[in-house]
Design an enzyme around this catalytic site. Structure first.
Site, PDB file in Angstrom:
ATOM      1  N   LYS A 258       0.355  -1.923  -2.650  1.00 27.83           N
ATOM      2  CA  LYS A 258      -0.254  -0.592  -2.171  1.00 27.83           C
ATOM      3  C   LYS A 258      -0.048  -0.318  -0.557  1.00 27.83           C
ATOM      4  CE  LYS A 258      -4.054   2.416  -3.388  1.00 27.83           C
ATOM      5  NZ  LYS A 258      -5.360   2.628  -3.938  1.00 27.83           N
ATOM      6  N   HIS A 322      -7.114  -3.362 -14.559  1.00 25.83           N
ATOM      7  CA  HIS A 322      -7.664  -3.374 -13.110  1.00 25.83           C
ATOM      8  C   HIS A 322      -9.272  -3.910 -13.259  1.00 25.83           C
ATOM      9  CE1 HIS A 322      -6.685  -1.899  -9.183  1.00 25.83           C
ATOM     10  NE2 HIS A 322      -8.025  -1.752  -8.816  1.00 25.83           N
ATOM     11  N   ARG A 325      -8.782  -7.655 -12.132  1.00 23.76           N
ATOM     12  CA  ARG A 325      -8.579  -7.704 -10.678  1.00 23.76           C
ATOM     13  C   ARG A 325     -10.156  -7.733 -10.099  1.00 23.76           C
ATOM     14  NH1 ARG A 325      -5.404  -6.353  -5.962  1.00 23.76           N
ATOM     15  NH2 ARG A 325      -6.326  -4.900  -4.590  1.00 23.76           N
ATOM     16  N   HIS A 348      -6.356  -5.362   0.664  1.00 30.02           N
ATOM     17  CA  HIS A 348      -6.819  -4.043   0.908  1.00 30.02           C
ATOM     18  C   HIS A 348      -6.602  -3.862   2.662  1.00 30.02           C
ATOM     19  CE1 HIS A 348     -10.134  -4.410  -2.297  1.00 30.02           C
ATOM     20  NE2 HIS A 348      -8.965  -3.881  -2.747  1.00 30.02           N
TER      21      HIS A 348
END
Length: 397
Positions: A258, A322, A325, A348
């Site tokens: 991401k 998710h 995760r 992140h």
């Protein structure tokens, strides 16, 4: 000679035959006698559901009165989609004509030029298709914040959007206003609802082991073990290549995660024997978790077998890929791993995103004793209560 024009349009997700003919009671009465002919208030036209048989019958029926039947527009359309139901998105896009269709193309090109992810472009484009249909033939200089507000109110109300979807909708319209500067939309005054602060669902370590033990298929078990042990997103799992797994260094390289960032995460020592067994059994060539024909595995298939495994394991929580995760991050923090390291492993961008897991980690909370426990302990101590009655006995007097 009376001329009847036949063309295609999409209504209720399906191809329809649109009939256009000159005004006159005699013509209208004759055409309206054709079986299954309907009138659409939305499109202000008479139409029939398309099929080859219906088209042939209609043509013969009109020629019986010697009407001239113009079906050139039907002949010009590729025959491939005519015999299948089109998707909702295709149906919406087919409603865009002329200037609006060009604007939609310009908008997509603008998003791609910003190098937004494929998923983001698709989500934003879906919103803007709805927006352009709502606008109709309005010129750009008549599109202001009031128009946007009416559109948002209608869409959010009709589709019962969540807050996160509502926020994505506003972001899509902001990009629209940035691209089409002739509009009167004031980007700075467009308001998004405050983000929800929901705590994620987390499995216990016992539940994770139960989940893996109840997954009989080796490929499925391998996929779920990777999601949890490395804290992968589902897109990262299905995009993971064999070459990205470094057995010697016990590392996994995540490419273009991401935010288009590469990162390394850990390969669990306990996963190595399963991984070797999996490689010998399936022999994947490019993608580690391969789908049919050696391509990427479908995300929907992962969700499906995860749901089945949860059912077998007796896990009643709402579990998604998710969730594994979330569980990975929470268990790392509970085991004493620093927030900065967890942020790096998860990929992140901001520490604030990682800090949500500190709210659900039990490491410090487990050391806090409930006031009720303290009261019961004092009650049961002999010097405070010589009768040493239990709490339930006390209540039953």
């Amino acid at each position: 000679m009376i001329r009847v024009v036949l063309s295609f349009f999409v209504h209720r997700g399906k191809r329809q035959i649109k009939l256009e003919f000159p005004p006159g009671a005699a013509v209208r009465n004759y055409i309206c006698q054709f079986p299954d002919l309907r009138f659409s208030q939305t499109h202000a036209c008479y139409y029939l559901p398309y099929s080859k048989a219906i088209f042939n019958e209609l043509y013969a029926y009109l020629r019986k009165r010697r009407y001239y039947v113009d079906y050139q527009q039907i002949k010009d359309v590729s025959p491939i989609p005519l015999f299948r139901k089109v998707s909702k998105r295709q149906a919406k896009m087919l409603q865009l004509e002329g200037r609006m269709a060009l604007m939609f193309g310009d908008y997509q090109a603008y998003l791609n030029g910003l190098r937004l992810s494929k998923n983001t472009v698709e989500v934003y484009s879906n919103f803007i298709v709805d927006f352009l249909i709502f606008l109709g033939d309005k010129s750009l200089d008549r599109i202001n914040n009031d128009v946007v507000q009416r559109f948002v109110e209608r869409l959010v109300s009709n589709k019962d959007y969540s807050i996160s979807t509502h926020r994505q909708l506003i972001s899509a319209i902001k990009h629209f206003a940035e691209r089409f500067t002739l509009s009167e939309i004031e980007v700075t005054t467009l308001k998004r609802p405050s983000q929800q602060k929901r705590l994620p669902v987390v499995l216990s370590q016992v539940e994770v082991i139960d989940l893996l033990r109840c997954t009989a298929n080796l490929k499925h078990r391998m996929a779920l073990a990777l999601l949890y042990s490395a804290g992968l997103r589902i897109s990262e799992l299905i995009g993971l290549e064999v070459a990205d797994v470094d057995l010697e260094r016990r590392q996994i390289l995540i490419r273009r995660g991401k935010g288009r960032k590469d990162r390394y995460t850990i390969l669990a020592e306990s996963l190595v024997p399963m991984l070797r067994n999996y490689m010998l059994t399936y022999g994947p060539r490019k993608y580690l978790i391969e789908g049919a024909g050696g391509g990427k595995y479908a995300a929907g298939s992962v969700r499906a077998f995860l749901k089945r495994s949860c059912r077998r394991a007796g896990i009643l929580k709402r579990v998604t890929p998710h969730t594994l995760r979330h569980s990975y991050a929470t268990h790392l923090i509970e085991s004493g791993v620093g927030l900065r390291h967890v942020q790096e492993l998860l990929g992140h961008s901001k520490p604030e995103t990682t800090m949500i897991y500190t709210h659900i980690a039990k490491k410090d909370l487990l050391q806090i004793r409930s006031p009720l426990d303290e009261a019961v302990l004092q009650f049961l101590e002999p010097q405070n209560n010589p009768s040493n009655n239990s709490l339930s006995e006390r209540f039953n007097r």
